[in-house]
Design an enzyme around this catalytic site. Structure first.
Site, PDB file in Angstrom:
ATOM      1  N   TYR A  63       0.832  -1.207   0.000  1.00 50.89           N
ATOM      2  CA  TYR A  63       0.000   0.000   0.000  1.00 50.89           C
ATOM      3  C   TYR A  63       0.870   1.262   0.000  1.00 50.89           C
ATOM      4  O   TYR A  63       0.395   2.353  -0.320  1.00 50.89           O
ATOM      5  CB  TYR A  63      -0.943   0.061   1.214  1.00 50.89           C
ATOM      6  CG  TYR A  63      -1.948  -1.070   1.313  1.00 50.89           C
ATOM      7  CD1 TYR A  63      -2.244  -1.886   0.231  1.00 50.89           C
ATOM      8  CD2 TYR A  63      -2.621  -1.313   2.516  1.00 50.89           C
ATOM      9  CE1 TYR A  63      -3.157  -2.920   0.344  1.00 50.89           C
ATOM     10  CE2 TYR A  63      -3.535  -2.343   2.628  1.00 50.89           C
ATOM     11  CZ  TYR A  63      -3.805  -3.143   1.545  1.00 50.89           C
ATOM     12  OH  TYR A  63      -4.708  -4.163   1.668  1.00 50.89           O
ATOM     13  N   LEU A  93     -17.901  -3.051   1.751  1.00 50.25           N
ATOM     14  CA  LEU A  93     -18.799  -1.986   1.293  1.00 50.25           C
ATOM     15  C   LEU A  93     -18.672  -1.741  -0.209  1.00 50.25           C
ATOM     16  O   LEU A  93     -19.190  -0.766  -0.730  1.00 50.25           O
ATOM     17  CB  LEU A  93     -18.497  -0.684   2.063  1.00 50.25           C
ATOM     18  CG  LEU A  93     -18.448  -0.835   3.591  1.00 50.25           C
ATOM     19  CD1 LEU A  93     -18.114   0.483   4.254  1.00 50.25           C
ATOM     20  CD2 LEU A  93     -19.781  -1.375   4.119  1.00 50.25           C
ATOM     21  N   ILE A 113     -13.346  -4.734   8.425  1.00 49.48           N
ATOM     22  CA  ILE A 113     -12.406  -3.606   8.480  1.00 49.48           C
ATOM     23  C   ILE A 113     -12.860  -2.506   7.508  1.00 49.48           C
ATOM     24  O   ILE A 113     -12.168  -2.208   6.531  1.00 49.48           O
ATOM     25  CB  ILE A 113     -10.955  -4.059   8.191  1.00 49.48           C
ATOM     26  CG1 ILE A 113     -10.876  -4.979   6.961  1.00 49.48           C
ATOM     27  CG2 ILE A 113     -10.368  -4.761   9.398  1.00 49.48           C
ATOM     28  CD1 ILE A 113      -9.430  -5.294   6.531  1.00 49.48           C
ATOM     29  N   SER A 122     -13.115   4.439   5.331  1.00 48.60           N
ATOM     30  CA  SER A 122     -13.659   5.628   4.671  1.00 48.60           C
ATOM     31  C   SER A 122     -12.682   6.769   4.838  1.00 48.60           C
ATOM     32  O   SER A 122     -11.957   6.834   5.833  1.00 48.60           O
ATOM     33  CB  SER A 122     -15.024   6.013   5.264  1.00 48.60           C
ATOM     34  OG  SER A 122     -15.462   7.221   4.666  1.00 48.60           O
ATOM     35  N   ARG A 132     -18.639   9.306   7.812  1.00 48.82           N
ATOM     36  CA  ARG A 132     -18.819   7.867   7.570  1.00 48.82           C
ATOM     37  C   ARG A 132     -17.978   7.029   8.536  1.00 48.82           C
ATOM     38  O   ARG A 132     -18.417   5.952   8.965  1.00 48.82           O
ATOM     39  CB  ARG A 132     -18.450   7.532   6.122  1.00 48.82           C
ATOM     40  CG  ARG A 132     -19.454   8.074   5.114  1.00 48.82           C
ATOM     41  CD  ARG A 132     -18.985   7.825   3.707  1.00 48.82           C
ATOM     42  NE  ARG A 132     -19.987   8.202   2.724  1.00 48.82           N
ATOM     43  CZ  ARG A 132     -19.760   8.240   1.412  1.00 48.82           C
ATOM     44  NH1 ARG A 132     -18.554   7.931   0.952  1.00 48.82           N
ATOM     45  NH2 ARG A 132     -20.707   8.588   0.585  1.00 48.82           N
ATOM     46  N   SER A 161     -20.149   6.944  11.574  1.00 52.48           N
ATOM     47  CA  SER A 161     -21.390   6.153  11.507  1.00 52.48           C
ATOM     48  C   SER A 161     -21.087   4.670  11.281  1.00 52.48           C
ATOM     49  O   SER A 161     -21.805   3.810  11.787  1.00 52.48           O
ATOM     50  CB  SER A 161     -22.349   6.710  10.450  1.00 52.48           C
ATOM     51  OG  SER A 161     -21.992   6.288   9.167  1.00 52.48           O
TER      52      SER A 161
END
Ligand SMILES: NC(=O)c1ccc[n+]([C@@H]2O[C@H](COP(=O)([O-])OP(=O)(O)OC[C@H]3O[C@@H](n4cnc5c(N)ncnc54)[C@H](OP(=O)(O)O)[C@@H]3O)[C@@H](O)[C@H]2O)c1
Length: 229
Positions: free
Chosen positions: A21, A158, A195, A198, A203, A206
């Protein structure tokens, strides 16, 4: 770095990064700036199979970038070919014995590959991190991990159309929750580690606010059925 800082500010204590990453230094800076004690954070990083043969150097680079003297979980990021996995896994076992990592696991492995590295070392991975969501649910995958004592950790919960799926949106609207919250709650009821990520503080907040509701058995069954519908 802002997303990690915001996550830490909002109570997240599980950070997931990887050599490929290229953001381990940023994650480390966010941890240091947050003031959250290192011992309160569960920190995962991953080693790609391309680095086979120099696993411990790769780990040391991760530890230097983060910087920390250990990670809580170190994963083989995805399977390599041939004997690479068993050889890497042996190096992972050595890193755990040296105290550089608390636990070791794999990512994107299937049961056959897991059994191969387990047979070669007599050490079973603690975790397999795989793509997972209601649209990918497969009870047999959960069962084959459970029977081996391996925790399933889901990523990209998501993504892949989950947030817009009409059945998920219907449950969310009925419960006065967001589709993301329904998906996260669904993971927790299945005891699958989730995991969510955002870049937006609203987000981040929430997505973590899932303690105040439950999913009924009927809703769980409906969500479980989406993969085959
Ligand atoms: N092992 C592997 O091979 C592998 C592969 C992929 C990912 N991962 C790990 O899994 C973690 C999460 O995976 P991921 O980033 O693929 O996917 P994710 O957490 O499932 O989804 C992130 C996406 O969903 C959006 N999002 C988040 N919360 C939302 C909400 N409440 N409402 C609407 N949209 C929302 C985000 O956009 P905004 O930022 O705009 O909110 C972002 O586009 C990554 O950080 C990575 O560490 C591992």
């Amino acid at each position: 770095m802002r997303a990690t800082s915001s996550a830490l500010e909002n109570g997240y204590r599980h950070l997931d990064t990887a050599t490929v990453y290229g953001n381990e230094a940023e994650v480390g800076r966010a941890m240091a700036d947050s003031g959250v004690p290192r011992g309160d954070v569960f920190l995962t990083t991953k080693c790609p199979p391309d680095w086979a043969g120099r696993e411990l150097n790769t780990l040391q680079e991760s530890l230097d970038l983060l910087p920390t003297d250990h990670v809580d979980l170190w994963l083989i990021h995805w399977p390599g070919a041939g004997s690479v996995n068993a050889d890497m896994w042996q190096a992972f076992v050595g890193a755990r014995e040296a105290g550089l990592v608390r636990e070791i696991g794999v990512s994107n492995f299937d049961a056959t590959l897991i059994d191969e590295i387990t047979a070669a070392t007599e050490v079973t991975p603690a975790v397999n991190q795989i793509e997972w969501s209601p649209l990918l649910f497969d009870a047999s995958v959960v069962a084959e991990h459970r029977s081996r004592g391996i925790a399933v950790e889901g990523y990209s919960a998501l993504r892949g159309g989950t947030l817009e799926h009409p059945a998920i949106v219907e449950i969310a609207n009925r419960l006065g929750r967001t589709p993301a919250q329904v998906i996260i709650r669904w993971h927790l009821r299945h005891e699958v580690i989730v995991i969510p990520k955002s870049t937006r503080a609203d987000r981040i907040r929430s997505n973590a606010d899932v303690a105040g509701f439950t999913l009924s058995d009927t809703d769980m069954a409906a969500l479980d059925g989406l993969a085959s519908s």
